[in-house]
Scaffold this motif. Structure first.
Motif, PDB file in Angstrom:
ATOM      1  N   GLY A 125      48.148  55.685  43.299  1.00  0.00           N
ATOM      2  CA  GLY A 125      48.481  54.589  44.198  1.00  0.00           C
ATOM      3  C   GLY A 125      49.687  53.780  43.738  1.00  0.00           C
TER       4      GLY A 125
ATOM      5  N   THR B 245      48.352  56.947  51.690  1.00  0.00           N
ATOM      6  CA  THR B 245      47.057  56.529  51.173  1.00  0.00           C
ATOM      7  C   THR B 245      46.739  55.134  51.690  1.00  0.00           C
ATOM      8  OG1 THR B 245      48.033  55.566  49.185  1.00  0.00           O
ATOM      9  CG2 THR B 245      47.330  57.866  49.055  1.00  0.00           C
ATOM     10  N   ARG B 246      45.480  54.856  51.800  1.00  0.00           N
ATOM     11  CA  ARG B 246      45.002  53.544  52.262  1.00  0.00           C
ATOM     12  C   ARG B 246      45.716  53.130  53.548  1.00  0.00           C
ATOM     13  NH1 ARG B 246      46.386  52.424  46.711  1.00  0.00           N
ATOM     14  NH2 ARG B 246      44.716  53.262  45.461  1.00  0.00           N
ATOM     15  N   ASP B 247      46.227  51.918  53.588  1.00  0.00           N
ATOM     16  CA  ASP B 247      46.921  51.412  54.775  1.00  0.00           C
ATOM     17  C   ASP B 247      48.431  51.456  54.609  1.00  0.00           C
ATOM     18  OD1 ASP B 247      44.521  50.863  56.024  1.00  0.00           O
ATOM     19  OD2 ASP B 247      44.383  48.861  55.128  1.00  0.00           O
ATOM     20  N   GLU B 248      48.904  52.192  53.619  1.00  0.00           N
ATOM     21  CA  GLU B 248      50.335  52.241  53.329  1.00  0.00           C
ATOM     22  C   GLU B 248      50.965  53.480  53.951  1.00  0.00           C
ATOM     23  OE1 GLU B 248      51.453  51.582  49.153  1.00  0.00           O
ATOM     24  OE2 GLU B 248      49.305  51.414  48.766  1.00  0.00           O
TER      25      GLU B 248
END
Length: 153
Positions: free
Chosen positions: A127, A75-78
């Motif tokens: 998250g 998810t996101r930039d992870e």
């Protein structure tokens, strides 16, 4: 009194295969030389999706666990938490000896994988990784083992 100079013998691959068959009869097993590979489906909870996993085990090495389907998604930039390169799952800290070769994979690694997938689903939704733990660095010997595992695909 046990002599500390002698290590206990690992559970044989044949015994690991028999026990896995008892607990997970639908898992497919491939055994070549001193490496065994299981592929099967698990579902962590009643409302969870089904996951196709691959477990690769070689005597005197730690088992390697992969999620084949569905693909793990960051998810996101992870990146996906508690994974090694190649989306190999990090279920425990090897240097803390939470798993050893006198344990059956069917009664430790598979349930731990199911628990990891529960944390993964929660992380996907919120998250936040609730699985705790710490993520060790990958050793050179582990990188070499990864190359051997890649050749089994």
């Amino acid at each position: 009194m046990a002599n500390s100079h002698f290590r206990e013998q690992p559970i044989s691959l044949a015994e690991q295969i028999v026990v896995m068959k008892r607990y997970f009869p639908k898992f497919i097993v491939h055994w070549r030389r001193n490496i065994v590979c299981w592929i099967g489906e698990i579902q962590p909870g009643a409302i969870s999706q089904r996951y196709r996993i691959k477990i690769v085990h070689q005597l005197h090495k730690v088992p390697q666990i992969f999620v084949l389907k569905p693909q793990l998604v960051a998810t996101r930039d992870e990146r996906v938490p508690h994974t090694y390169p190649g989306n190999r799952l990090c279920l425990y800290h090897p240097k803390k000896r939470e798993w050893d070769q006198q344990m059956h994979i069917a009664t430790t690694i598979v349930p731990w994988t199911s628990l990891w997938l529960t944390y993964y689903e929660f992380w996907q939704a919120t998250g936040e990784w609730l699985g705790g733990g710490e993520h060790p660095e990958l050793s050179r010997s582990s990188k070499k083992t990864m190359q051997i595992v890649a050749s089994l695909r």
